[in-house]
Design an enzyme around this catalytic site. Structure first.
Site, PDB file in Angstrom:
ATOM      1  N   PHE A 133       2.905   7.218 -13.015  1.00  0.00           N
ATOM      2  CA  PHE A 133       1.462   7.125 -12.795  1.00  0.00           C
ATOM      3  C   PHE A 133       1.089   7.912 -11.547  1.00  0.00           C
ATOM      4  O   PHE A 133       1.955   8.469 -10.860  1.00  0.00           O
ATOM      5  CB  PHE A 133       1.023   5.663 -12.683  1.00  0.00           C
ATOM      6  CG  PHE A 133       1.497   4.970 -11.427  1.00  0.00           C
ATOM      7  CD1 PHE A 133       2.793   4.513 -11.316  1.00  0.00           C
ATOM      8  CD2 PHE A 133       0.635   4.775 -10.353  1.00  0.00           C
ATOM      9  CE1 PHE A 133       3.233   3.867 -10.159  1.00  0.00           C
ATOM     10  CE2 PHE A 133       1.054   4.124  -9.196  1.00  0.00           C
ATOM     11  CZ  PHE A 133       2.359   3.686  -9.102  1.00  0.00           C
TER      12      PHE A 133
ATOM     13  N   ASP B 175       0.866  -1.162   0.000  1.00  0.00           N
ATOM     14  CA  ASP B 175       0.000   0.000   0.000  1.00  0.00           C
ATOM     15  C   ASP B 175       0.907   1.217   0.000  1.00  0.00           C
ATOM     16  O   ASP B 175       1.949   1.226   0.662  1.00  0.00           O
ATOM     17  CB  ASP B 175      -0.906   0.000   1.235  1.00  0.00           C
ATOM     18  CG  ASP B 175      -2.140   0.859   1.012  1.00  0.00           C
ATOM     19  OD1 ASP B 175      -2.930   0.540   0.095  1.00  0.00           O
ATOM     20  OD2 ASP B 175      -2.313   1.866   1.719  1.00  0.00           O
TER      21      ASP B 175
HETATM   22  P1  ITT Z   1      -3.737  -2.093  -5.145  1.00  0.00           P
HETATM   23  O1  ITT Z   1      -4.538  -3.046  -5.983  1.00  0.00           O
HETATM   24  O2  ITT Z   1      -2.319  -2.550  -4.967  1.00  0.00           O
HETATM   25  O3  ITT Z   1      -4.394  -1.729  -3.843  1.00  0.00           O
HETATM   26  P2  ITT Z   1      -4.138   0.708  -5.813  1.00  0.00           P
HETATM   27  O4  ITT Z   1      -3.973   1.451  -7.097  1.00  0.00           O
HETATM   28  O5  ITT Z   1      -5.504   0.664  -5.200  1.00  0.00           O
HETATM   29  O6  ITT Z   1      -3.598  -0.763  -6.043  1.00  0.00           O
HETATM   30  P3  ITT Z   1      -3.116   1.912  -3.368  1.00  0.00           P
HETATM   31  O7  ITT Z   1      -4.328   1.503  -2.615  1.00  0.00           O
HETATM   32  O8  ITT Z   1      -1.773   1.611  -2.771  1.00  0.00           O
HETATM   33  O9  ITT Z   1      -3.069   1.282  -4.837  1.00  0.00           O
HETATM   34  O10 ITT Z   1      -3.269   3.453  -3.693  1.00  0.00           O
HETATM   35  C1  ITT Z   1      -2.188   4.195  -3.844  1.00  0.00           C
HETATM   36  C2  ITT Z   1      -2.464   5.369  -4.744  1.00  0.00           C
HETATM   37  O11 ITT Z   1      -1.313   6.204  -4.539  1.00  0.00           O
HETATM   38  C3  ITT Z   1      -2.455   5.014  -6.203  1.00  0.00           C
HETATM   39  O12 ITT Z   1      -3.738   4.942  -6.711  1.00  0.00           O
HETATM   40  C4  ITT Z   1      -1.683   6.166  -6.842  1.00  0.00           C
HETATM   41  O13 ITT Z   1      -2.573   7.188  -7.218  1.00  0.00           O
HETATM   42  C5  ITT Z   1      -0.797   6.665  -5.736  1.00  0.00           C
HETATM   43  N1  ITT Z   1       0.555   6.160  -5.887  1.00  0.00           N
HETATM   44  C6  ITT Z   1       1.063   5.006  -5.383  1.00  0.00           C
HETATM   45  N2  ITT Z   1       2.340   4.856  -5.737  1.00  0.00           N
HETATM   46  C7  ITT Z   1       2.637   5.920  -6.506  1.00  0.00           C
HETATM   47  C8  ITT Z   1       3.796   6.311  -7.193  1.00  0.00           C
HETATM   48  O14 ITT Z   1       4.890   5.572  -7.197  1.00  0.00           O
HETATM   49  N3  ITT Z   1       3.761   7.454  -7.865  1.00  0.00           N
HETATM   50  C9  ITT Z   1       2.653   8.204  -7.882  1.00  0.00           C
HETATM   51  N4  ITT Z   1       1.515   7.903  -7.282  1.00  0.00           N
HETATM   52  C10 ITT Z   1       1.498   6.762  -6.593  1.00  0.00           C
END
Ligand code: ITT
Length: 195
Positions: free
Chosen positions: A148, A68
């Site tokens: 992203f 996360d």
């Molecule tokens: P999971 O299936 O792994 O949960 P998710 O997209 O829902 O995927 P998260 O709950 O960890 O991921 O949400 C993290 C958010 O933070 C993600 O939607 C991105 O918008 C942002 N994020 C995470 N890592 C990032 C990165 O390396 N650079 C920019 N934004 C990032």
């Protein structure tokens, strides 16, 4: 070795694959026929990482890891934090999320922030966590097209470019995700009892 990476975010898969290299092969949730939404209801990033990994382990009986990630902005008291993915609403729209962050910082001089990733691994029934943090600042506006999520507005310390203006290799050399995944990789390297 092969292990399930419990995520639906293809951007994460791409980055983690590049960081882990060839010795560790990632298996998708599709490979275990998991298509449902995985609960993420905890109040912390670490809690959500553990919840995702534990859910897959409990329901499918496999070793796996999840991660996360969140953006924590100092002048916004750590927001969006655990709400990073849906900061501007349930649509999880990256542009709207970035705009809300920029709006929140209008008129503020302190633009310091950090990305935090917590990786949670469940291996043979035991849970392990690994954390990576990248410090930086929030740009005045979006810059760049790579990466992203919030990458266009995050400028890591020591840089003038945002993550979205860097190559994948450049981001991976310094990112929050890379710091956490490097620890996972080192753990696997040391773990002698792997099948
Ligand atoms: P999971 O299936 O792994 O949960 P998710 O997209 O829902 O995927 P998260 O709950 O960890 O991921 O949400 C993290 C958010 O933070 C993600 O939607 C991105 O918008 C942002 N994020 C995470 N890592 C990032 C990165 O390396 N650079 C920019 N934004 C990032």
């Amino acid at each position: 070795m092969k292990i399930i990476f419990a995520t639906r975010n293809e951007n994460k898969v791409r980055e983690v694959n590049q960081i882990l290299g060839e010795r560790i092969q990632l298996l998708s949730l599709q490979s275990i026929n998991s298509t449902e939404e995985i609960p993420e209801t905890q109040l912390t990033i670490k809690g959500n990482a553990l919840q995702k990994a534990q859910y897959i382990h409990d329901n499918y009986g496999v070793d796996c890891f999840a991660e996360d990630s969140g953006l924590e902005v100092d002048a916004l008291d750590g927001a969006p934090g655990v709400h990073t993915a849906y900061y501007a609403g349930p649509e999880r729209d990256a542009d709207a999320n970035m705009q809300k962050t920029l709006n929140g910082l209008a008129g503020k001089t302190n633009r310091d922030a950090q990305f935090r990733t917590v990786v949670a691994l469940i291996l043979k029934g035991k849970a392990y966590t690994f954390e990576g943090i990248a410090r930086g600042t929030i740009a005045m506006q979006k810059m760049g097209e790579q990466g992203f999520g919030y990458d266009p507005i995050f400028v890591p310390d020591g840089e003038t470019r945002s993550f979205a203006q860097m190559s994948a290799q450049e981001k991976n050399a310094i990112s929050h995700r890379s710091k956490a995944i490097q620890q996972l990789k080192a753990f696997f390297d040391d773990y002698e009892d792997l099948g």
